[in-house]
Design a protein around this motif. Structure first.
Motif, PDB file in Angstrom:
ATOM      1  N   MET A   1      30.098  23.450  41.151  1.00  0.00           N
ATOM      2  CA  MET A   1      29.525  23.290  39.820  1.00  0.00           C
ATOM      3  C   MET A   1      29.016  21.876  39.575  1.00  0.00           C
ATOM      4  O   MET A   1      28.426  21.610  38.538  1.00  0.00           O
ATOM      5  CB  MET A   1      30.568  23.636  38.744  1.00  0.00           C
ATOM      6  CG  MET A   1      31.086  25.055  38.833  1.00  0.00           C
ATOM      7  SD  MET A   1      29.808  26.280  38.625  1.00  0.00           S
ATOM      8  CE  MET A   1      29.741  26.340  36.851  1.00  0.00           C
TER       9      MET A   1
ATOM     10  N   THR B   1      30.775  33.786  26.902  1.00  0.00           N
ATOM     11  CA  THR B   1      29.833  33.649  28.021  1.00  0.00           C
ATOM     12  C   THR B   1      30.409  32.734  29.090  1.00  0.00           C
ATOM     13  O   THR B   1      30.345  33.052  30.288  1.00  0.00           O
ATOM     14  CB  THR B   1      28.479  33.094  27.520  1.00  0.00           C
ATOM     15  OG1 THR B   1      27.954  33.997  26.543  1.00  0.00           O
ATOM     16  CG2 THR B   1      27.493  32.916  28.650  1.00  0.00           C
ATOM     17  N   LEU B   2      30.972  31.599  28.678  1.00  0.00           N
ATOM     18  CA  LEU B   2      31.565  30.665  29.635  1.00  0.00           C
ATOM     19  C   LEU B   2      32.744  31.302  30.369  1.00  0.00           C
ATOM     20  O   LEU B   2      32.904  31.122  31.580  1.00  0.00           O
ATOM     21  CB  LEU B   2      32.004  29.382  28.933  1.00  0.00           C
ATOM     22  CG  LEU B   2      30.874  28.474  28.455  1.00  0.00           C
ATOM     23  CD1 LEU B   2      31.431  27.352  27.586  1.00  0.00           C
ATOM     24  CD2 LEU B   2      30.088  27.913  29.613  1.00  0.00           C
ATOM     25  N   LYS B   3      33.574  32.069  29.647  1.00  0.00           N
ATOM     26  CA  LYS B   3      34.705  32.752  30.286  1.00  0.00           C
ATOM     27  C   LYS B   3      34.200  33.741  31.338  1.00  0.00           C
ATOM     28  O   LYS B   3      34.748  33.816  32.442  1.00  0.00           O
ATOM     29  CB  LYS B   3      35.549  33.495  29.246  1.00  0.00           C
ATOM     30  CG  LYS B   3      36.452  32.619  28.442  1.00  0.00           C
ATOM     31  CD  LYS B   3      37.263  33.460  27.462  1.00  0.00           C
ATOM     32  CE  LYS B   3      38.195  32.625  26.634  1.00  0.00           C
ATOM     33  NZ  LYS B   3      38.955  33.447  25.663  1.00  0.00           N
ATOM     34  N   SER B   4      33.172  34.488  30.992  1.00  0.00           N
ATOM     35  CA  SER B   4      32.611  35.452  31.940  1.00  0.00           C
ATOM     36  C   SER B   4      32.072  34.756  33.179  1.00  0.00           C
ATOM     37  O   SER B   4      32.284  35.217  34.304  1.00  0.00           O
ATOM     38  CB  SER B   4      31.489  36.258  31.280  1.00  0.00           C
ATOM     39  OG  SER B   4      31.983  36.989  30.193  1.00  0.00           O
ATOM     40  N   GLU B   5      31.374  33.633  32.969  1.00  0.00           N
ATOM     41  CA  GLU B   5      30.833  32.883  34.103  1.00  0.00           C
ATOM     42  C   GLU B   5      31.962  32.331  34.978  1.00  0.00           C
ATOM     43  O   GLU B   5      31.877  32.373  36.210  1.00  0.00           O
ATOM     44  CB  GLU B   5      29.929  31.763  33.610  1.00  0.00           C
ATOM     45  CG  GLU B   5      28.625  32.264  33.013  1.00  0.00           C
ATOM     46  CD  GLU B   5      27.794  31.168  32.368  1.00  0.00           C
ATOM     47  OE1 GLU B   5      28.180  29.973  32.442  1.00  0.00           O
ATOM     48  OE2 GLU B   5      26.743  31.498  31.795  1.00  0.00           O
ATOM     49  N   LEU B   6      33.022  31.807  34.351  1.00  0.00           N
ATOM     50  CA  LEU B   6      34.157  31.285  35.125  1.00  0.00           C
ATOM     51  C   LEU B   6      34.859  32.399  35.896  1.00  0.00           C
ATOM     52  O   LEU B   6      35.256  32.208  37.052  1.00  0.00           O
ATOM     53  CB  LEU B   6      35.146  30.571  34.212  1.00  0.00           C
ATOM     54  CG  LEU B   6      34.708  29.199  33.707  1.00  0.00           C
ATOM     55  CD1 LEU B   6      35.695  28.675  32.667  1.00  0.00           C
ATOM     56  CD2 LEU B   6      34.569  28.214  34.840  1.00  0.00           C
ATOM     57  N   ASP B   7      35.031  33.573  35.264  1.00  0.00           N
ATOM     58  CA  ASP B   7      35.640  34.712  35.956  1.00  0.00           C
ATOM     59  C   ASP B   7      34.815  35.108  37.179  1.00  0.00           C
ATOM     60  O   ASP B   7      35.367  35.411  38.237  1.00  0.00           O
ATOM     61  CB  ASP B   7      35.795  35.909  35.010  1.00  0.00           C
ATOM     62  CG  ASP B   7      36.889  35.689  33.968  1.00  0.00           C
ATOM     63  OD1 ASP B   7      37.741  34.793  34.180  1.00  0.00           O
ATOM     64  OD2 ASP B   7      36.878  36.406  32.955  1.00  0.00           O
ATOM     65  N   ALA B   8      33.499  35.099  37.030  1.00  0.00           N
ATOM     66  CA  ALA B   8      32.621  35.448  38.156  1.00  0.00           C
ATOM     67  C   ALA B   8      32.764  34.436  39.286  1.00  0.00           C
ATOM     68  O   ALA B   8      32.799  34.805  40.465  1.00  0.00           O
ATOM     69  CB  ALA B   8      31.164  35.527  37.687  1.00  0.00           C
ATOM     70  N   ILE B   9      32.901  33.166  38.935  1.00  0.00           N
ATOM     71  CA  ILE B   9      33.076  32.117  39.953  1.00  0.00           C
ATOM     72  C   ILE B   9      34.412  32.289  40.663  1.00  0.00           C
ATOM     73  O   ILE B   9      34.500  32.195  41.888  1.00  0.00           O
ATOM     74  CB  ILE B   9      32.966  30.717  39.317  1.00  0.00           C
ATOM     75  CG1 ILE B   9      31.531  30.464  38.864  1.00  0.00           C
ATOM     76  CG2 ILE B   9      33.417  29.632  40.293  1.00  0.00           C
ATOM     77  CD1 ILE B   9      31.377  29.250  37.973  1.00  0.00           C
TER      78      ILE B   9
ATOM     79  N   LYS C   1      34.277  35.151  43.045  1.00  0.00           N
ATOM     80  CA  LYS C   1      33.479  34.791  44.219  1.00  0.00           C
ATOM     81  C   LYS C   1      34.292  33.932  45.185  1.00  0.00           C
ATOM     82  O   LYS C   1      34.213  34.097  46.395  1.00  0.00           O
ATOM     83  CB  LYS C   1      32.212  34.044  43.765  1.00  0.00           C
ATOM     84  CG  LYS C   1      31.214  33.780  44.858  1.00  0.00           C
ATOM     85  CD  LYS C   1      29.976  33.124  44.284  1.00  0.00           C
ATOM     86  CE  LYS C   1      28.973  32.846  45.364  1.00  0.00           C
ATOM     87  NZ  LYS C   1      27.770  32.183  44.824  1.00  0.00           N
TER      88      LYS C   1
END
Length: 165
Positions: free
Chosen positions: A110, A151-159, A162
């Motif tokens: 990031m 939105t930030l939580k969703s992005e962090l979960d996706a990271i 991964k």
């Protein structure tokens, strides 16, 4: 501590370098770590806060990012309420924002995100621009913040997902 004398014609005199400096040069000194004290050349009155505010609003372009309705509301507030709002709310919001940026930027992969200038990012972010309307519907700032956090939580979960793979 660097002492800067401010004259009635708005000229700034750096006593440590024995020369006149521009407001932009003062801002560069501050970014380099200087802790200036700005005083009225005639009376000795401390003008540090007023001068730093002027730098933020003029040379950093912050005034362009405050909507006219927000500025009108701020002008209409009595001095005590405005002082409380600026002193507590803005300081708290800036610290929260910078902490979040540091946290996200420290995650693996990031570091390349466009957070090189967090204050510029903060000042162009929706709610600060009076962005209480999206898609034609009126949305409270609290709701905008909730959506942003989600939105930030969703992005962090996706990271995280991964990285676990």
């Amino acid at each position: 501590m660097v002492t800067i004398k401010k004259y009635s014609n708005r000229r700034l005199y750096d006593t440590s370098q024995s020369r006149y400096i521009t407001q932009d040069e003062l801002a560069e000194m501050i970014r380099a770590g200087a802790e200036p004290k700005v005083v009225d050349a005639k009376s000795g009155e401390d003008l540090t806060q007023a001068t730093l505010t002027q730098i933020v609003m003029e040379s950093r372009g912050a005034s362009k990012h405050l909507s006219v309705p927000v500025l009108l509301q701020m002008i209409r507030m009595d001095a005590g309420a405005l002082a409380e709002f600026l002193g507590q709310t803005v300081g708290w919001a800036l610290q929260l924002y910078l902490s979040a940026i540091r946290g996200v930027a420290s995650l693996p992969g990031m570091g390349s995100l466009p957070f090189a200038n967090p204050l510029a990012s903060l000042m162009t972010w929706g709610p600060w621009r009076g962005g209480a309307e999206r898609g034609g519907e009126s949305v409270s700032e609290v709701e905008l913040l909730r959506r942003e956090v989600q939105t930030l939580k969703s992005e962090l979960d996706a990271i995280k997902d991964k990285q676990e793979r």
